[in-house]
Enzyme design. Structure first.
Site, PDB file in Angstrom:
ATOM      1  N   HIS A  16       0.845  -1.203   0.000  1.00 21.03           N
ATOM      2  CA  HIS A  16       0.000   0.000   0.000  1.00 21.03           C
ATOM      3  C   HIS A  16       0.874   1.245   0.000  1.00 21.03           C
ATOM      4  CE1 HIS A  16      -0.377   1.064   4.604  1.00 21.03           C
ATOM      5  NE2 HIS A  16       0.847   0.762   4.294  1.00 21.03           N
ATOM      6  N   CYS A  35       5.632   6.545   4.706  1.00 23.93           N
ATOM      7  CA  CYS A  35       4.537   5.707   4.183  1.00 23.93           C
ATOM      8  C   CYS A  35       3.892   6.342   2.959  1.00 23.93           C
ATOM      9  CB  CYS A  35       3.479   5.474   5.257  1.00 23.93           C
ATOM     10  SG  CYS A  35       4.100   4.483   6.617  1.00 23.93           S
ATOM     11  N   HIS A  41       4.976   0.293  -0.342  1.00 20.08           N
ATOM     12  CA  HIS A  41       5.733  -0.650   0.485  1.00 20.08           C
ATOM     13  C   HIS A  41       4.761  -1.730   0.943  1.00 20.08           C
ATOM     14  CE1 HIS A  41       3.922   2.259   3.230  1.00 20.08           C
ATOM     15  NE2 HIS A  41       3.853   1.264   4.098  1.00 20.08           N
ATOM     16  N   HIS A  43       3.419  -4.934   3.816  1.00 17.91           N
ATOM     17  CA  HIS A  43       3.351  -5.417   5.201  1.00 17.91           C
ATOM     18  C   HIS A  43       2.908  -6.871   5.200  1.00 17.91           C
ATOM     19  CE1 HIS A  43       3.743  -1.428   6.933  1.00 17.91           C
ATOM     20  NE2 HIS A  43       2.797  -0.996   6.120  1.00 17.91           N
ATOM     21  N   ASP A  81      -4.632 -10.807  -0.073  1.00 20.32           N
ATOM     22  CA  ASP A  81      -3.288 -11.400  -0.078  1.00 20.32           C
ATOM     23  C   ASP A  81      -2.568 -11.162  -1.406  1.00 20.32           C
ATOM     24  OD1 ASP A  81      -1.174 -12.768   1.142  1.00 20.32           O
ATOM     25  OD2 ASP A  81      -1.782 -14.661   0.204  1.00 20.32           O
ATOM     26  N   HIS A  82      -1.362 -10.644  -1.321  1.00 20.09           N
ATOM     27  CA  HIS A  82      -0.533 -10.333  -2.494  1.00 20.09           C
ATOM     28  C   HIS A  82      -1.194  -9.350  -3.457  1.00 20.09           C
ATOM     29  CE1 HIS A  82       1.752 -13.598  -0.794  1.00 20.09           C
ATOM     30  NE2 HIS A  82       2.769 -13.213  -1.544  1.00 20.09           N
ATOM     31  N   GLU A 125      -0.047  -4.385  11.861  1.00 17.01           N
ATOM     32  CA  GLU A 125       0.572  -3.937  10.610  1.00 17.01           C
ATOM     33  C   GLU A 125       2.092  -4.061  10.681  1.00 17.01           C
ATOM     34  OE1 GLU A 125      -0.587  -0.186   7.934  1.00 17.01           O
ATOM     35  OE2 GLU A 125       0.584   0.337   9.693  1.00 17.01           O
TER      36      GLU A 125
HETATM   37 NI    NI Z   1       2.486   0.948   5.574  1.00 14.02          NI
END
Ligand code: NI
Length: 138
Positions: A16, A35, A41, A43, A81-82, A125
């Site tokens: 995200h 961010c 990036h 998580h 997911d992914h 997170e």
């Molecule tokens: Ni983040």
């Protein structure tokens, strides 16, 4: 009634970028810091789903864990997911903060879990950031 709550843990990995169209580039950087990096990036998110139920005197169980796993896997894990969260339609005009994401996960689950059973959703997170949501205030 002997009630107990049960918490199950699920995981998904997603990318995200925290960026609000309502803010200038400078303001975005000020609010979201690194961010807001344009390249995004990722998580390894952990989702904690807490449900409650009456303890069955014969089985000693308060919830249908397999049913819960199915619901969370289909509604949440398979969706995110992914993926890049910023591309999810839900986030076309909301930022992909932990606060918004944990609330959206609640909304996805509360429609599928039998009424009155969902107690709380947690979202981890990073090592230092986690979020909780337990429904709208009534
Ligand atoms: Ni983040």
């Amino acid at each position: 009634m002997d009630q107990a709550s049960v918490t199950r843990r699920y995981r998904f990995a997603a990318a995200h970028r925290l960026h609000s169209e309502c803010l200038s580039d400078e303001e975005n950087w000020k609010v979201f810091g690194k961010c807001n990096n344009p390249h995004g990036h990722g998580h390894n998110y952990v989702v904690l789903v807490t449900v409650k139920g009456t303890i069955d005197p014969q089985t000693g169980r308060a919830t249908d864990v397999e049913g819960l796993d199915r619901i969370v896997t289909e509604a949440v894990v398979a969706r995110f997911d992914h993926q890049d969260l910023n591309h999810d339609p839900e986030f076309s005009n909301r930022t992909t903060t932990g606060e918004n994401l944990v609330q959206f996960i609640w909304d996805l689950l509360v429609k599928k879990i039998p009424a009155g059973q969902l107690v709380k959703v947690g979202l981890i997170e990073t090592r230092d950031n986690s979020f909780e949501y337990s429904g709208p205030l009534s």
